[in-house]
Design a protein around this motif. Structure first.
Motif, PDB file in Angstrom:
ATOM      1  N   ILE A   8      30.502  31.338  35.320  1.00  9.19           N
ATOM      2  CA  ILE A   8      30.873  32.267  36.157  1.00  9.19           C
ATOM      3  C   ILE A   8      31.768  31.538  37.210  1.00  9.19           C
ATOM      4  CG2 ILE A   8      30.877  34.223  37.689  1.00  9.19           C
ATOM      5  CD1 ILE A   8      28.166  35.075  36.180  1.00  9.19           C
ATOM      6  N   ARG A   9      33.055  31.955  37.392  1.00  8.88           N
ATOM      7  CA  ARG A   9      33.621  31.117  38.465  1.00  8.88           C
ATOM      8  C   ARG A   9      33.854  32.148  39.923  1.00  8.88           C
ATOM      9  NH1 ARG A   9      37.495  29.995  35.592  1.00  8.88           N
ATOM     10  NH2 ARG A   9      37.171  27.847  35.072  1.00  8.88           N
ATOM     11  N   ASN A  10      32.862  31.741  40.613  1.00  6.95           N
ATOM     12  CA  ASN A  10      32.880  32.668  41.933  1.00  6.95           C
ATOM     13  C   ASN A  10      33.960  32.303  42.883  1.00  6.95           C
ATOM     14  OD1 ASN A  10      31.587  33.316  44.826  1.00  6.95           O
ATOM     15  ND2 ASN A  10      30.918  34.923  43.190  1.00  6.95           N
ATOM     16  N   ALA A  11      34.574  33.709  43.169  1.00  2.00           N
ATOM     17  CA  ALA A  11      35.675  33.328  44.342  1.00  2.00           C
ATOM     18  C   ALA A  11      35.274  32.506  45.653  1.00  2.00           C
ATOM     19  CB  ALA A  11      36.285  34.331  44.545  1.00  2.00           C
ATOM     20  N   HIS A  12      33.969  32.680  45.929  1.00  2.00           N
ATOM     21  CA  HIS A  12      33.374  32.215  47.302  1.00  2.00           C
ATOM     22  C   HIS A  12      32.895  30.760  47.130  1.00  2.00           C
ATOM     23  CE1 HIS A  12      34.526  35.998  48.607  1.00  2.00           C
ATOM     24  NE2 HIS A  12      33.935  36.694  47.756  1.00  2.00           N
TER      25      HIS A  12
END
Length: 284
Positions: free
Chosen positions: A234-238
């Motif tokens: 998962i490429r988390n935005a934060h």
């Protein structure tokens, strides 16, 4: 005039069928009633629902017989609670009855305070409770920011199928989106096999088919996959890339609500989840 009468008749029969289906799925133990030795009725009896909702047995029976009777929003609220309806089912109940929900933000009765506390205790591990239709019923802070900002979405949009195929932030967070969504559609088809005639499921399917060409494409493949855990990127935005293991823990029958968690598979992912927890607001 005839058309209005026909529509009203259809609504009453849909409501009757919906109430029966919800009543038959609940075990006496779920609502604190003794099972008894000679129970033949699947789920609850009509008189048990009437007792739990504090309404007359005859009146409730008429509802399930599609009789033309008036029903108040307050009584519908009591029936929704007695039948442990989740938010989507509750909305559908009031729509069929042609009534306005007096408490549209009512928490799902299957999510007890102890379950909510468990979600908090699992932090920073992202976790939520969802039903077999992929409606998110409750979640902790880190899950609320894992794919997108869940707090910013209306409750009716907090459905993993809807977000996976229509929410830009959710879709941007999923590495290998095409494969992930193909698997989700296959799991959804497998789950739906037991609910083909249920209005809430048909409504969700219709919404997906109308709003997403990508969903229509994968749905046409008729693929079926059972529920199981799997490794996810998962490429988390934060906080960046997270290497996690997806797990399911059923809270009752396998077709019912389940606890979904995402356990970090390396030290870096664990540290990034801790940062995500600190970033998220105090309450989800």
């Amino acid at each position: 005039m005839t058309t209005m009468v026909q529509e009203s008749d259809v609504r009453r029969h849909e409501l009757a069928g919906f109430l029966r289906s919800r009543r038959e799925r609940i075990t006496p133990e779920q609502v604190g009633l003794p099972r008894g030795r000679r129970r033949r009725t699947p789920g609850l009896r009509r008189e048990e629902v009437a007792h739990l909702a504090t309404v007359g047995v005859t009146w409730y029976t008429w509802l399930e017989q599609a009789r033309d009777i008036q029903v108040s929003p307050q009584v519908l609220d009591a029936i929704a609670r007695a039948l442990l309806l989740d938010p989507s089912e509750r909305t559908h109940l009031f729509a069929l009855a042609g009534a306005t929900d007096p408490a549209p933000g009512t928490p799902c009765p299957t999510i007890t305070p102890s379950l909510r506390q468990m979600l908090v205790q699992l932090e920073p591990i992202p976790a939520c409770i969802m039903n077999s239709r992929y409606d998110i019923l409750a979640y902790n802070r880190t899950y609320g920011r894992l794919f997108c900002d869940l707090d910013s979405l209306p409750p009716e949009d907090r459905n993993c199928m809807i977000m996976a195929f229509t929410n830009d932030d959710w879709r941007a967070a999923v590495v290998d989106l095409a494969d992930a969504n193909r698997m989700m559609a296959a799991k959804f088809r497998a789950s739906m096999a037991e609910h083909l005639a249920e209005p809430a499921w048909k409504a969700l399917l219709g919404r997906l088919e109308r709003s997403s060409p990508a969903f229509r494409e994968v749905w046409a493949r008729h693929e079926v996959v059972g529920q199981s855990g799997r490794t996810k990127l998962i490429r988390n935005a934060h906080v960046g890339l997270l290497h996690l293991e997806h797990n399911n823990l059923w809270l009752g029958p396998a077709a019912g609500p389940r606890l979904v968690s995402y356990t970090p598979l390396d030290v870096e992912s664990r540290e990034r989840l801790e940062k995500l927890q600190a970033f998220a607001p105090a309450e989800a």
